[in-house]
Motif scaffolding. Structure first.
Motif, short mmCIF file in Angstrom:
data_model
loop_
_atom_site.label_atom_id
_atom_site.label_comp_id
_atom_site.label_asym_id
_atom_site.label_seq_id
_atom_site.Cartn_x
_atom_site.Cartn_y
_atom_site.Cartn_z
N GLN A 23 -0.86 -5.19 61.14
CA GLN A 23 -0.76 -4.76 59.59
C GLN A 23 -0.64 -3.18 59.65
O GLN A 23 -0.93 -2.47 60.44
N ILE A 24 -0.03 -2.89 58.52
CA ILE A 24 0.56 -1.21 58.44
C ILE A 24 -0.10 -0.77 57.29
O ILE A 24 0.13 -1.44 56.17
N ALA A 25 -0.54 0.40 57.17
CA ALA A 25 -0.96 1.15 56.01
C ALA A 25 -0.33 2.52 55.92
O ALA A 25 0.19 3.04 56.95
N THR A 26 -0.14 2.83 54.76
CA THR A 26 0.72 4.28 54.46
C THR A 26 -0.37 5.20 54.21
O THR A 26 -1.38 4.88 53.50
N ALA A 27 -0.07 6.62 54.45
CA ALA A 27 -0.95 7.69 53.96
C ALA A 27 -0.51 8.10 52.42
O ALA A 27 0.41 8.27 52.27
N VAL A 75 -1.50 1.60 62.14
CA VAL A 75 -1.13 0.23 62.64
C VAL A 75 -2.45 -0.42 63.06
O VAL A 75 -3.10 0.14 63.99
N THR A 76 -2.92 -1.66 62.63
CA THR A 76 -3.98 -2.25 62.94
C THR A 76 -3.77 -3.80 63.28
O THR A 76 -2.81 -4.08 63.10
N VAL A 134 -3.14 2.50 66.11
CA VAL A 134 -1.99 3.41 66.55
C VAL A 134 -1.64 4.22 65.06
O VAL A 134 -1.54 3.52 64.08
N PHE A 135 -1.41 5.42 65.22
CA PHE A 135 -0.96 6.16 64.06
C PHE A 135 0.43 6.89 64.25
O PHE A 135 0.49 8.05 64.45
N PRO A 136 1.46 5.95 64.30
CA PRO A 136 2.71 6.72 64.51
C PRO A 136 3.34 7.40 63.32
O PRO A 136 2.78 7.33 62.18
N THR A 137 4.25 8.12 63.35
CA THR A 137 4.85 8.75 62.44
C THR A 137 6.47 8.31 62.45
O THR A 137 6.89 8.08 63.31
N VAL A 138 7.02 8.44 61.07
CA VAL A 138 8.26 8.19 60.77
C VAL A 138 8.91 9.31 59.99
O VAL A 138 8.49 9.73 59.05
N GLU A 139 10.11 9.94 60.65
CA GLU A 139 10.84 11.10 59.92
C GLU A 139 12.12 10.71 59.52
O GLU A 139 13.12 10.28 60.21
#
Length: 206
Positions: free
Chosen positions: A10-14, A41-42, A52-57
């Motif tokens: 599962q994905i959550a956004t800030a 990401v859970t 895990v807390f990845p970033t996308v730029e």
């Protein structure tokens, strides 16, 4: 952007100073160029209870037909291997680029998995991607987590705005024709994964 993890994750956004409710399946959203988006990401397979807390730029844009922005998203795949590498303390950088057909890399591809290859030690993956095509996004995964009081604005990169696509909406949006002012007809699109968008990565231990 279309960001997806392993099956079941599962994905959550800030958003608004915190993370949204985690959602299964792919996250499809319009994001700002130059902004950094923090994700959570859970429910990672075989790693239940870990996050895990990845970033996308986003560093460049694509040019889909008007009204079809969600039909041709930039694909970013969070693989099981890379998520486990991040949990083990490694830092992974993946650069997604639009391939130049004159400089195509002969990489075998299985199913719908996003093709990638490892860069050599000491090479900058962004520089290498620039020689093969046009870099459009950077994915970074590591072991960084929020502090004991929860995520702050710095950790969340200020929660830059985004426009999310929801499953109830068609991937092709209705567009007003400038000449006739008539609304274009649209239908849901399912098979949307481009075949000419590749990525490369570099991993290292912190």
């Amino acid at each position: 952007m279309e960001i997806k993890g392993p099956p079941g994750s599962q994905i959550a956004t800030a958003e608004g100073g915190d993370f949204s409710e985690p959602q299964p399946g792919a996250l499809v959203a319009g994001m700002l160029i130059g902004a950094v988006y923090r994700l959570r990401v859970t429910n990672i397979p075989e790693q239940i209870g870990f996050e895990v807390f990845p970033t996308v730029e986003v560093i460049d844009r694509t040019y889909p037909p008007r009204g079809q922005e969600f039909r041709f998203p930039i694909p970013v795949e969070l693989t099981q291997e890379e998520l486990e590498m991040a949990l083990a303390g490694q830092f992974v950088t993946r650069v997604i680029y639009l391939e130049d057909p004159d400089n195509a890399v002969p990489v075998a591809r299985e199913g719908n998995e996003q093709a990638y290859f490892e860069v050599a030690d000491g090479d900058n993956p962004l520089d290498v991607a620039d020689t093969l095509g046009r870099p459009v996004a950077i994915l970074r995964l590591g072991a960084r987590v929020p502090g004991p009081e929860g995520p702050d604005a710095t950790f969340l990169y200020g929660c830059p705005p985004m426009v999310k696509w929801h499953a109830s909406q068609p991937r092709v949006m209705s567009v007003i024709n400038d000449d006739s002012q008539a609304s274009a007809q649209s239908k849901p699109i399912r098979d949307l994964t481009p075949t000419n968008r590749h990525s490369m990565r570099r991993s290292r231990r912190r």
